[in-house]
Design an enzyme around this catalytic site. Structure first.
Site, PDB file in Angstrom:
ATOM      1  N   LYS A  87       0.843  -1.198   0.000  1.00 26.92           N
ATOM      2  CA  LYS A  87       0.000   0.000   0.000  1.00 26.92           C
ATOM      3  C   LYS A  87       0.876   1.244   0.000  1.00 26.92           C
ATOM      4  O   LYS A  87       1.721   1.433   0.880  1.00 26.92           O
ATOM      5  CB  LYS A  87      -0.858   0.005   1.268  1.00 26.92           C
TER       6      LYS A  87
HETATM    7  C1  E4P Z   1      -8.099   0.692   4.121  1.00 24.26           C
HETATM    8  O1  E4P Z   1      -7.444   0.384   3.172  1.00 24.26           O
HETATM    9  C2  E4P Z   1      -8.097   2.042   4.714  1.00 24.26           C
HETATM   10  O2  E4P Z   1      -6.866   2.319   5.280  1.00 24.26           O
HETATM   11  C3  E4P Z   1      -9.213   2.115   5.701  1.00 24.26           C
HETATM   12  O3  E4P Z   1     -10.383   1.615   5.101  1.00 24.26           O
HETATM   13  C4  E4P Z   1      -9.435   3.501   6.279  1.00 24.26           C
HETATM   14  O4  E4P Z   1     -10.605   3.458   7.050  1.00 24.26           O
HETATM   15  P1  E4P Z   1     -10.992   4.587   8.119  1.00 24.26           P
HETATM   16  O5  E4P Z   1     -11.377   5.828   7.394  1.00 24.26           O
HETATM   17  O6  E4P Z   1     -12.152   3.984   8.868  1.00 24.26           O
HETATM   18  O7  E4P Z   1      -9.792   4.769   8.999  1.00 24.26           O
END
Ligand code: E4P
Length: 217
Positions: A87
């Site tokens: 990522k």
């Molecule tokens: C996933 O890839 C993201 O980092 C995550 O869904 C972020 O979610 P949040 O906005 O609830 O922290």
């Protein structure tokens, strides 16, 4: 639409995986901190455990923001297991790192995407996944689902092969809407996945069937 769980919690991963529904897992530094995973050795070990539990793509996020550090970290993460997807954040050095890692055969999920323009850059850089953050957009008074629709349209018109991974899911309705809008993947907290199961008429109907079943025993 593939269903991923958005957590680093092994019990939560196990719960959904046992239902036979899980196609992958996404994590981020916040989710890793939440389960108390600290230090490179522990982080690598934790990702390895997730990869051994789930047969699907596991997103592991870099914790650096300059090109050189991101590609070094990205290569280390990718070496943990073939199912790891690195990522990378949607910043200028990030785009450069996505292209570099992709050219080396390392799969990338572009994170922190909040606009269609950013989604175009992710696709052009060769990311396997683009992660628009629906819930965080909703939190600011804009419409996160509208962004999913816009990206789905652009990717279809342009024949981009990057998959839309709807992230920052807040509830079960987000999952249903993402499926309708053409997201390829939805990564969700456990409660949002379990919420899909719930309907009061199912509970009422089942209670009646169980009651009547006793009459024929
Ligand atoms: C996933 O890839 C993201 O980092 C995550 O869904 C972020 O979610 P949040 O906005 O609830 O922290």
């Amino acid at each position: 639409m593939k269903l991923f769980i958005d957590t680093a919690n092994l019990d939560e991963i196990k719960e959904v995986n046992e239902m036979g529904l899980l196609n992958g897992v996404t994590t981020n530094p916040t989710l890793m901190a939440k389960v108390g995973v600290k230090g490179e050795k522990a982080v690598v070990g934790h990702y390895r455990k997730i990869c051994e539990m789930v047969d699907g793509d596991i997103s592991a996020e870099v914790t650096t923001v300059d090109f050189q550090s991101m590609i070094e970290e990205g290569q280390k993460l990718a070496a943990i297991h073939p199912n790891i997807v690195v990522k990378i954040p949607m910043i200028k050095d990030g785009v450069k790192a996505i292209k570099w890692l992709t050219d080396k055969g390392i799969r990338v999920n572009t994170t922190l995407v909040f606009s269609a323009g950013q989604a175009i850059l992710a696709a052009k850089a060769g990311a396997v996944y683009v992660s628009p953050f629906i819930g965080r957009i909703d939190d600011t008074g804009w419409d996160g689902l509208e962004l999913i629709s816009q990206i789905a349209n652009i990717y279809s018109v342009q024949h981009y092969t990057t998959q839309i991974l709807a992230a920052s899911i807040r509830n079960s309705n987000h999952i249903i809407q993402c499926a309708g809008l053409g997201a390829h993947v939805c990564t969700c907290p456990l409660e949002a996945i379990l919420g899909l199961l719930k309907h009061p008429l199912t509970d009422i109907g089942l209670a009646k069937f169980m009651e009547d079943a006793k009459k024929s025993k």
